[in-house]
Design an enzyme around this catalytic site. Structure first.
Site, PDB file in Angstrom:
ATOM      1  N   HIS A  17       0.838  -1.209   0.000  1.00 33.19           N
ATOM      2  CA  HIS A  17       0.000   0.000   0.000  1.00 33.19           C
ATOM      3  C   HIS A  17       0.876   1.263   0.000  1.00 33.19           C
ATOM      4  O   HIS A  17       0.609   2.216  -0.723  1.00 33.19           O
ATOM      5  CB  HIS A  17      -0.902   0.048   1.244  1.00 33.19           C
ATOM      6  CG  HIS A  17      -1.948  -1.029   1.322  1.00 33.19           C
ATOM      7  ND1 HIS A  17      -2.081  -1.853   2.413  1.00 33.19           N
ATOM      8  CD2 HIS A  17      -2.929  -1.389   0.455  1.00 33.19           C
ATOM      9  CE1 HIS A  17      -3.107  -2.684   2.214  1.00 33.19           C
ATOM     10  NE2 HIS A  17      -3.636  -2.428   1.039  1.00 33.19           N
ATOM     11  N   LYS A  41     -18.255  -6.157   6.502  1.00 32.62           N
ATOM     12  CA  LYS A  41     -17.000  -6.903   6.402  1.00 32.62           C
ATOM     13  C   LYS A  41     -16.359  -6.982   7.785  1.00 32.62           C
ATOM     14  O   LYS A  41     -16.146  -5.940   8.415  1.00 32.62           O
ATOM     15  CB  LYS A  41     -16.077  -6.152   5.428  1.00 32.62           C
ATOM     16  CG  LYS A  41     -15.087  -7.034   4.712  1.00 32.62           C
ATOM     17  CD  LYS A  41     -14.425  -6.281   3.564  1.00 32.62           C
ATOM     18  CE  LYS A  41     -13.240  -7.028   3.015  1.00 32.62           C
ATOM     19  NZ  LYS A  41     -12.597  -6.307   1.913  1.00 32.62           N
ATOM     20  N   ARG A  90      -1.693  -5.708  -8.571  1.00 27.32           N
ATOM     21  CA  ARG A  90      -0.541  -6.562  -8.305  1.00 27.32           C
ATOM     22  C   ARG A  90      -0.307  -7.566  -9.420  1.00 27.32           C
ATOM     23  O   ARG A  90       0.809  -7.881  -9.772  1.00 27.32           O
ATOM     24  CB  ARG A  90      -0.740  -7.335  -6.996  1.00 27.32           C
ATOM     25  CG  ARG A  90      -0.483  -6.508  -5.782  1.00 27.32           C
ATOM     26  CD  ARG A  90      -1.158  -7.103  -4.586  1.00 27.32           C
ATOM     27  NE  ARG A  90      -2.606  -6.997  -4.715  1.00 27.32           N
ATOM     28  CZ  ARG A  90      -3.464  -7.285  -3.765  1.00 27.32           C
ATOM     29  NH1 ARG A  90      -3.037  -7.742  -2.619  1.00 27.32           N
ATOM     30  NH2 ARG A  90      -4.754  -7.134  -3.960  1.00 27.32           N
ATOM     31  N   SER A 128      -3.013  -7.966   2.856  1.00 24.22           N
ATOM     32  CA  SER A 128      -3.283  -7.845   4.287  1.00 24.22           C
ATOM     33  C   SER A 128      -3.677  -9.188   4.911  1.00 24.22           C
ATOM     34  O   SER A 128      -3.344  -9.467   6.062  1.00 24.22           O
ATOM     35  CB  SER A 128      -4.397  -6.828   4.526  1.00 24.22           C
ATOM     36  OG  SER A 128      -4.021  -5.566   4.022  1.00 24.22           O
TER      37      SER A 128
HETATM   38  P1  ADP Z   1      -9.928  -3.534  -0.755  1.00 22.71           P
HETATM   39  O1  ADP Z   1     -10.768  -4.353   0.177  1.00 22.71           O
HETATM   40  O2  ADP Z   1     -10.607  -2.260  -1.172  1.00 22.71           O
HETATM   41  O3  ADP Z   1      -9.352  -4.294  -1.917  1.00 22.71           O
HETATM   42  P2  ADP Z   1      -7.222  -3.462   0.315  1.00 22.71           P
HETATM   43  O4  ADP Z   1      -6.722  -2.752   1.526  1.00 22.71           O
HETATM   44  O5  ADP Z   1      -7.061  -4.938   0.270  1.00 22.71           O
HETATM   45  O6  ADP Z   1      -8.734  -3.017   0.174  1.00 22.71           O
HETATM   46  O7  ADP Z   1      -6.532  -2.868  -0.985  1.00 22.71           O
HETATM   47  C1  ADP Z   1      -6.668  -1.537  -1.353  1.00 22.71           C
HETATM   48  C2  ADP Z   1      -6.019  -1.325  -2.705  1.00 22.71           C
HETATM   49  O8  ADP Z   1      -4.621  -1.545  -2.601  1.00 22.71           O
HETATM   50  C3  ADP Z   1      -6.501  -2.288  -3.799  1.00 22.71           C
HETATM   51  O9  ADP Z   1      -6.530  -1.593  -5.024  1.00 22.71           O
HETATM   52  C4  ADP Z   1      -5.456  -3.359  -3.826  1.00 22.71           C
HETATM   53  O10 ADP Z   1      -5.356  -3.949  -5.110  1.00 22.71           O
HETATM   54  C5  ADP Z   1      -4.219  -2.556  -3.499  1.00 22.71           C
HETATM   55  N1  ADP Z   1      -3.198  -3.381  -2.866  1.00 22.71           N
HETATM   56  C6  ADP Z   1      -3.319  -4.226  -1.835  1.00 22.71           C
HETATM   57  N2  ADP Z   1      -2.147  -4.834  -1.543  1.00 22.71           N
HETATM   58  C7  ADP Z   1      -1.253  -4.335  -2.440  1.00 22.71           C
HETATM   59  C8  ADP Z   1       0.130  -4.580  -2.698  1.00 22.71           C
HETATM   60  N3  ADP Z   1       0.839  -5.463  -2.021  1.00 22.71           N
HETATM   61  N4  ADP Z   1       0.702  -3.889  -3.693  1.00 22.71           N
HETATM   62  C9  ADP Z   1      -0.013  -3.019  -4.428  1.00 22.71           C
HETATM   63  N5  ADP Z   1      -1.312  -2.755  -4.260  1.00 22.71           N
HETATM   64  C10 ADP Z   1      -1.927  -3.411  -3.277  1.00 22.71           C
END
Ligand code: ADP
Length: 162
Positions: A17, A41, A90, A128
């Site tokens: 992130h 959620k 990703r 996450s």
């Molecule tokens: P959501 O439930 O909205 O997907 P996340 O916190 O899982 O929330 O992810 C938020 C955004 O960050 C999404 O667009 C996801 O693809 C991106 N994201 C999550 N992990 C990574 C990572 N390791 N590298 C790049 N982008 C990521």
């Protein structure tokens, strides 16, 4: 001045992130990292804890703001005057979902553009859920998340807590 929002669950924030935020900051004047308040959620950390961890992890970025939102992402984007929505991509596996959401958001608010950014290859397998699972079984997460998150996870899954 071009402002964008970067919405997500951030349960918890990872270095992937942060990588996306740093790329967005290089492109736009202000980046609002915004935690979705999604009552449907179940999450490990409360919205307030997630906001706190984001604020601490991003405190060196002067043009980054952290907040949270309820309801539709596009409404929040409009409310704060953002021109776009940042999301991370990703792998191809992310693409289908992100593409669908981008088109739906465009249908809802044609003036808001979704921008998909790719992180450094070292973060492509990071999310996450993996971090939460690792931490739960006392795995070392220190190379995947900011320091504050390592500490918070230790408290959540402390050895004296069963
Ligand atoms: P959501 O439930 O909205 O997907 P996340 O916190 O899982 O929330 O992810 C938020 C955004 O960050 C999404 O667009 C996801 O693809 C991106 N994201 C999550 N992990 C990574 C990572 N390791 N590298 C790049 N982008 C990521």
């Amino acid at each position: 001045m071009a402002k964008v929002i970067y919405p997500g669950t951030f349960d918890p924030v990872t270095n992937g992130h942060i990588d996306i935020v740093s790329r967005a900051v290089a492109l736009f004047d202000e980046v609002i990292v915004t935690v979705a308040r999604n009552p449907g959620k179940t999450s490990l950390f409360t919205v307030e804890e997630r906001v706190e961890m984001l604020k601490e992890s991003l405190k060196d970025y002067k043009r980054v703001v952290v907040d949270s939102f309820d309801g539709l992402v596009v409404n929040h984007a409009k409310q704060v005057g953002a021109v776009g929505i940042i999301r991370g991509l990703r792998a191809i596996s992310d693409f289908e979902y992100e593409f669908q959401m981008a088109l739906m958001n465009r249908k809802l608010a044609g003036e808001i553009t979704t921008i998909l950014l790719m992180p450094h290859a070292r973060y492509t397998y990071l999310n996450s859920t993996i971090v939460r699972n690792l931490a739960q079984f006392q795995g070392d997460v220190s190379e995947f998340v900011p320091k504050i998150v390592v500490e918070k996870l230790k408290i959540k899954f402390g050895k004296n807590k069963e």
